[in-house]
Design an enzyme around this catalytic site. Sequence first.
Site, PDB file in Angstrom:
ATOM      1  N   ASP A  61       0.835  -1.188   0.000  1.00  0.00           N
ATOM      2  CA  ASP A  61       0.000   0.000   0.000  1.00  0.00           C
ATOM      3  C   ASP A  61       0.876   1.245   0.000  1.00  0.00           C
ATOM      4  O   ASP A  61       2.023   1.215   0.447  1.00  0.00           O
ATOM      5  CB  ASP A  61      -0.965   0.009   1.182  1.00  0.00           C
ATOM      6  CG  ASP A  61      -0.372  -0.628   2.445  1.00  0.00           C
ATOM      7  OD1 ASP A  61       0.857  -0.830   2.493  1.00  0.00           O
ATOM      8  OD2 ASP A  61      -1.132  -0.930   3.367  1.00  0.00           O
ATOM      9  N   GLU A  96      -5.870   3.142   3.504  1.00  0.00           N
ATOM     10  CA  GLU A  96      -6.387   3.711   4.740  1.00  0.00           C
ATOM     11  C   GLU A  96      -7.856   4.125   4.643  1.00  0.00           C
ATOM     12  O   GLU A  96      -8.572   4.147   5.633  1.00  0.00           O
ATOM     13  CB  GLU A  96      -5.549   4.926   5.157  1.00  0.00           C
ATOM     14  CG  GLU A  96      -4.094   4.619   5.471  1.00  0.00           C
ATOM     15  CD  GLU A  96      -3.913   3.788   6.732  1.00  0.00           C
ATOM     16  OE1 GLU A  96      -4.910   3.536   7.441  1.00  0.00           O
ATOM     17  OE2 GLU A  96      -2.777   3.380   7.005  1.00  0.00           O
TER      18      GLU A  96
END
Length: 388
Positions: A80, A139
Amino acid sequence: MEKQRQAPLTESQLINIYQELHQIPELAMQEVETHAYLEKVVRQFDQTNLEIKVPDEMPTALLVLVHGSAPVRTIGYRTDIDGLPVEEQTGLPFSSTHPNVMHACGHDIHMSVALGLLSYFASHQPKDNLLFFFQPAEESLNGGKTAYEQNVFTGKWRPDEFYGLHDNPDLPVGAIGCRMGTLFAGTTEVDVDFYGKGGHAAFPQDANDMVVAASQFINQVQTIVSRSVDPIEGGVITFGKFEAGSIRNVIAGRAHLEGTIRGLTQTMIEHIDQRIKEVADGIAQSYQARVEVKLNQGGYWPVENNPVLTKNFITCMKQAKNVQFIETQPAMTGEDFGYLLAKIPGTMFWLGVEDDSQLHSATLKPNPKAIWLGVTAISGFLNDRMNQ
């Protein structure tokens, strides 16, 4: 004469990359500078066996396919790339240059490890195909789910199995942590609205008090985990926001709750979801009110590790020289890799970064020595996996 391949990134180069990435954190789906940096680094590698793709559907995502010498499968590796809306307070000389945004979850460590792995396999052609996925929006905004639903993983760009890590400040530097079953809980956002009738505090018989109705709802919901959930499996329901009323002597005709559900399996989360709806229906009938429940899970499914692939991963890490393996307990935090693992079998694991501060903290300072140790451990596993 065979062309000499470019050497992989060194430990010092990877630490420098980490420091540079740490300075340019960006929020979900806004990772333009990060994406440009990643692509620039990748294009400096030996391109002989590399194929790069920037999906139109997710312009800040980056996929890199390493063509294998004799592929029987495509192994995916995900990292990520987004940061968090946190003002950094580490005092590091390479602190974030973007106000109110920080890599407070260690995604800069994640990216650095992925680039180290990619540079190694660009210089040492793997047997199987390797697909590296630099994913935006972990997130928030469900980057993994979005990528899957936008058909980013199609044809040669679809892995047969998927792996990914998350840094862990509670583990020793470079240690690999994993477990059979669930590594991260799944999460669901819950909004509940209550509609009754407002009125004067002195005449309750002429009103329908939604403070009372919402309070009873909260009390009854607490019995879901204690009486409707197997205590061995566990679950969490928390309502952290309660809004109602405007003044002390007026009965509130509306109330609004916001909360979160955590569960270790998707089945458990769906069970809790259903019980919340049933409690809401009961409150509506009991208090002659209208109760609306909104549930939003998005891509934050439980990270349920595939049993066969995870057993193989753990066995390999336990047997590897110079790898400290630690069997860990499940965490109630969420991770959107869970959605991808529900669609493509794979394993998520921890990489120890040993720090006193926790993830999402403004003072998080992961130990960068974990990067090289992570690259060494994971490249060893991938080579082992490809030789099976």
